[in-house]
Design a protein around this motif. Sequence first.
Motif, PDB file in Angstrom:
ATOM      1  N   ASP A 475      48.982  16.213  22.468  1.00 38.48           N
ATOM      2  CA  ASP A 475      49.993  16.890  21.649  1.00 38.48           C
ATOM      3  C   ASP A 475      49.621  16.675  20.182  1.00 38.48           C
ATOM      4  O   ASP A 475      49.545  15.546  19.710  1.00 38.48           O
ATOM      5  CB  ASP A 475      51.385  16.320  21.940  1.00 38.48           C
ATOM      6  N   GLY A 481      56.966  20.144  20.906  1.00 39.78           N
ATOM      7  CA  GLY A 481      56.409  19.270  21.914  1.00 39.78           C
ATOM      8  C   GLY A 481      55.592  19.989  22.971  1.00 39.78           C
ATOM      9  O   GLY A 481      55.537  21.219  23.027  1.00 39.78           O
ATOM     10  N   TYR A 483      54.893  19.979  27.216  1.00 47.88           N
ATOM     11  CA  TYR A 483      55.458  19.546  28.498  1.00 47.88           C
ATOM     12  C   TYR A 483      54.432  19.764  29.598  1.00 47.88           C
ATOM     13  O   TYR A 483      53.881  20.861  29.740  1.00 47.88           O
ATOM     14  CB  TYR A 483      56.733  20.328  28.807  1.00 47.88           C
ATOM     15  N   LYS A 488      57.916  15.810  29.158  1.00 47.85           N
ATOM     16  CA  LYS A 488      57.343  15.821  27.819  1.00 47.85           C
ATOM     17  C   LYS A 488      56.151  14.876  27.734  1.00 47.85           C
ATOM     18  O   LYS A 488      56.195  13.746  28.233  1.00 47.85           O
ATOM     19  CB  LYS A 488      58.386  15.424  26.778  1.00 47.85           C
TER      20      LYS A 488
END
Length: 513
Positions: A475, A481, A483, A488
Amino acid sequence: MHFFVLYHRMNFGKIKFQSIVKWGFVIGICFSTFSHLQSKPTFAIEDLNSTRFPEIELQLRENSPHPLSINNLVVAEEMDGGRTIPLDLTVTRPPGSEPIQVVVSVQPTDSKAINQWSTDLVTSLSSILDSNDRLHVHIQEEKRFLFLKNRTRASLESGFILPSTETYTKTLESLSILMDNLAISGKKSPFLVVVLHSKTIPDKHLLVDLSKKARRMGIPIHILGFESRESVKLTEYTDGKHYNLKEKDSTQKLFDDILYYKKPPYRVSYTSRKQVKILEEKNIQIDIGILNVQNLSSEYKITFFTRLENSIKDPYIFIPSAIFFFLICISALILLPKVRRTNKKIILVEADGKETVYQSTKEIEEDRVYEQMYGKKDEQTTSRKSSYQTDIYESELEEIDSEQNSFVDELGGESYSKAVLIQKEGPSPGRQYNLYGHETLIGRLETNHLVIWDNSLSPVHARIKNIQNKFVLYDMLSLSGVYLNGKKLLRPKVLYDFDEILIGKTLLIFRGK
């Protein structure tokens, strides 16, 4: 008896003569007053500059020649009920001329001679204007709006013909439509001339509305035509001028006034005597009196930003401020981390003297993102990087590979010789992207390897890195964010076949072979 009748007739004639003289005197006074009102020049405030307060500059434009000087000009300022008169008033007029717009509204008739005279008038007017000036011609018609823009003498001589019109009932309505289509460029309003051949204005009930519109737009209406009550009122109400066609030199007076209109406006400068503190906001009213001609008024506002701008221009404030900001910049250069580049690596020197070696600026950015997302790397890895020397040896490259292998071993996962991302939801569903090379950047920025046109994505949203044929998902500090399989992503994870990656509103399926 005859004597009595003779005396009576003489006495009656005397009374009649006195009455004629009396009424003639009154009519003469009224006529002279009316003529004075007609020839009275009017001024307008073209610009007001208060950015250099307390230095104020005004620009005054007049509709007909009238000398202006400090002898016939009075200026006063009013603020909070107090009234002051500046002591250093100056009136100047720059030499030269300014480009203008001339708009001629012509009323066609059923007479070929009169229409030809109007055509020759407009053609002659075009010959006295410069190339920077603009001439627009409006032909008054009831069923359509004819407006010829940017006419030259050549274009008028080749194809300007007035139509034959017997009756005309919408003079003022046509002028109102014309004013709605006038574009005011710059501070100088167009010089509008209306050529009227009819001795009356049929739709005179629109005179007040048209006058209000002209005053609101700041466009005086000048009329070249036969004198009538309505035409005179229209010019008076709009600060224009009436040129009577019965006078032989009416056309020449019109041309002279147009040429005079090209002159720059008067510049009135003075120093305001109003005391305004730097944090105060005040409205100051200016009253201008031109003796025996006109009274004008305007207003300007002094705000904190205006005062701040003027204060910065003060050398006693600007010099210390410049020195202060210069010292801040020097301090920032000393305290901020330094980047030292060699022939094969980059050494980042922190403020405490600690050095970290990187192979490229991209690696610096990767470490910054990694530390912000997942915390600092362990001290053992950092100490290894700090021990790099000027040249990169093969043993050190093997050490880097062993670090990556140990990192992948800790994450676990499967190895794939080929991998592909399939876009299941979002823009362009069904799209496939093969994962080649060392890494793949995903986001809405065009410099990414996989560009997804999704406004919910960050510019660089996620990254998939290939380490020893294991594909690791990162990330990149995205706002919404990343997933993985509905959870997450809190740290890098190795991808498996059929894993679902959700970024923004886009769902990707990872397939490995």
